[in-house]
Design a protein around this motif. Sequence first.
Motif, short mmCIF file in Angstrom:
data_model
loop_
_atom_site.label_atom_id
_atom_site.label_comp_id
_atom_site.label_asym_id
_atom_site.label_seq_id
_atom_site.Cartn_x
_atom_site.Cartn_y
_atom_site.Cartn_z
N TYR A 192 0.81 -1.22 0.00
CA TYR A 192 0.00 0.00 0.00
C TYR A 192 0.85 1.27 0.00
N GLN A 193 1.98 1.26 0.70
CA GLN A 193 2.81 2.45 0.72
C GLN A 193 3.37 2.75 -0.67
N VAL A 194 3.82 1.71 -1.36
CA VAL A 194 4.34 1.89 -2.72
C VAL A 194 3.23 2.40 -3.63
N THR A 195 2.05 1.82 -3.53
CA THR A 195 0.92 2.26 -4.36
C THR A 195 0.54 3.69 -4.03
N ALA A 196 0.59 4.06 -2.75
CA ALA A 196 0.29 5.43 -2.36
C ALA A 196 1.32 6.40 -2.93
N ASP A 197 2.58 5.99 -2.97
CA ASP A 197 3.61 6.83 -3.58
C ASP A 197 3.31 7.04 -5.06
N PRO A 219 -2.03 13.60 -11.19
CA PRO A 219 -2.98 14.72 -11.15
C PRO A 219 -4.37 14.24 -10.81
N ARG A 220 -5.24 15.15 -10.39
CA ARG A 220 -6.59 14.77 -9.94
C ARG A 220 -7.36 13.91 -10.92
N PRO A 221 -7.41 14.26 -12.21
CA PRO A 221 -8.19 13.41 -13.14
C PRO A 221 -7.67 11.97 -13.18
N HIS A 222 -6.35 11.80 -13.13
CA HIS A 222 -5.78 10.46 -13.16
C HIS A 222 -6.05 9.72 -11.86
N LEU A 223 -6.03 10.44 -10.74
CA LEU A 223 -6.37 9.82 -9.47
C LEU A 223 -7.78 9.25 -9.50
N LYS A 224 -8.70 10.04 -10.02
CA LYS A 224 -10.08 9.60 -10.10
C LYS A 224 -10.19 8.38 -11.00
N GLN A 225 -9.50 8.41 -12.13
CA GLN A 225 -9.53 7.28 -13.06
C GLN A 225 -8.97 6.03 -12.40
N LEU A 226 -7.90 6.20 -11.64
CA LEU A 226 -7.28 5.07 -10.95
C LEU A 226 -8.27 4.42 -9.98
N VAL A 227 -8.94 5.23 -9.18
CA VAL A 227 -9.88 4.71 -8.19
C VAL A 227 -11.07 4.02 -8.87
N VAL A 228 -11.62 4.67 -9.88
CA VAL A 228 -12.78 4.12 -10.57
C VAL A 228 -12.43 2.79 -11.24
N GLN A 229 -11.27 2.76 -11.89
CA GLN A 229 -10.89 1.54 -12.62
C GLN A 229 -10.55 0.40 -11.67
N GLU A 263 -2.64 16.16 2.78
CA GLU A 263 -2.99 17.18 1.79
C GLU A 263 -3.38 16.54 0.47
N ARG A 264 -2.68 15.47 0.11
CA ARG A 264 -2.98 14.78 -1.14
C ARG A 264 -4.29 14.00 -1.01
N SER A 265 -4.53 13.44 0.17
CA SER A 265 -5.81 12.74 0.40
C SER A 265 -6.98 13.70 0.23
N ALA A 266 -6.81 14.94 0.71
CA ALA A 266 -7.87 15.93 0.56
C ALA A 266 -8.10 16.23 -0.91
N GLU A 267 -7.02 16.32 -1.70
CA GLU A 267 -7.17 16.57 -3.13
C GLU A 267 -7.91 15.41 -3.80
N VAL A 268 -7.61 14.20 -3.36
CA VAL A 268 -8.29 13.04 -3.92
C VAL A 268 -9.80 13.14 -3.67
N LEU A 269 -10.17 13.49 -2.45
CA LEU A 269 -11.59 13.58 -2.11
C LEU A 269 -12.27 14.69 -2.91
N LEU A 270 -11.56 15.75 -3.20
CA LEU A 270 -12.13 16.84 -3.99
C LEU A 270 -12.28 16.45 -5.46
N ALA A 271 -11.48 15.48 -5.89
CA ALA A 271 -11.57 15.03 -7.29
C ALA A 271 -12.77 14.12 -7.51
N PHE A 272 -13.28 13.54 -6.42
CA PHE A 272 -14.39 12.60 -6.53
C PHE A 272 -15.73 13.31 -6.40
#
Length: 216
Positions: free
Chosen positions: A106-111, A117-127, A144-153
């Motif tokens: 999980y740490q490697v995946t989180a890195d 970028p936000r659009p890619h994060l959203k695509q990653l989660v959805v896929q 801070e990055r987790s907050a950005e992820v939540l804002l992308a969703f």
Amino acid sequence: MTKVSLSAKHPSGLTIYRLLARMADHLPPSLVAPTAKALLGPAGIAKTLQFLRPETITSLSNAFAPEFIARIAVTLEPEVRSQVLQSLPFGVLLQAARPLIEMDAYQVTADFAAMLPRPHLKQLVVQLNDPVGVAHISGHMPLERSAEVLLAFSPRLGAQVLNEVMNQGYVENVAEVGPLLPRERLELLAPLLTPETRKLLFSKVDSPPCQYNGKT
């Protein structure tokens, strides 16, 4: 074939990996990839990557299977990981994410995810379509990055992730991310959260909405 197994911390090891990298930089990926896989394995390739040109890393990443890239990633030293990740195309990261989650890396995946970028994060989660895996990734990302992820969703997807983050035990992450989200987003998330998640999300928020301040 005998695999190369010199320590990269030993002077001779460093010399060998530098030499291998220099050769790889000047040979076609179609030749380098199978040879490196057979002779070096994931650990040896990981030691060589820090000496490769970014464009060579990009070419080789397209020549390896996602599962093999995941095995390389987990053996990378943390200080080298960010350097290597910047050279990987999004498609490669996306395909490697699932085998990494299956390895509980999980740490490697989180890195990986933290660099998208936000659009890619959203695509990653959805896929991925894996709330538990995504929760673990989020739990290992900078707040801070987790907050950005939540804002992308969408609020619904964000609430699903937060509820699962809570379920997987990252309690402090839920509490700490609350103050980083705009009030408007908090109000949209609130009715979609479980009572426990909602209470924690608002626990450190100044002036939370009165109907969700823990009294009801």
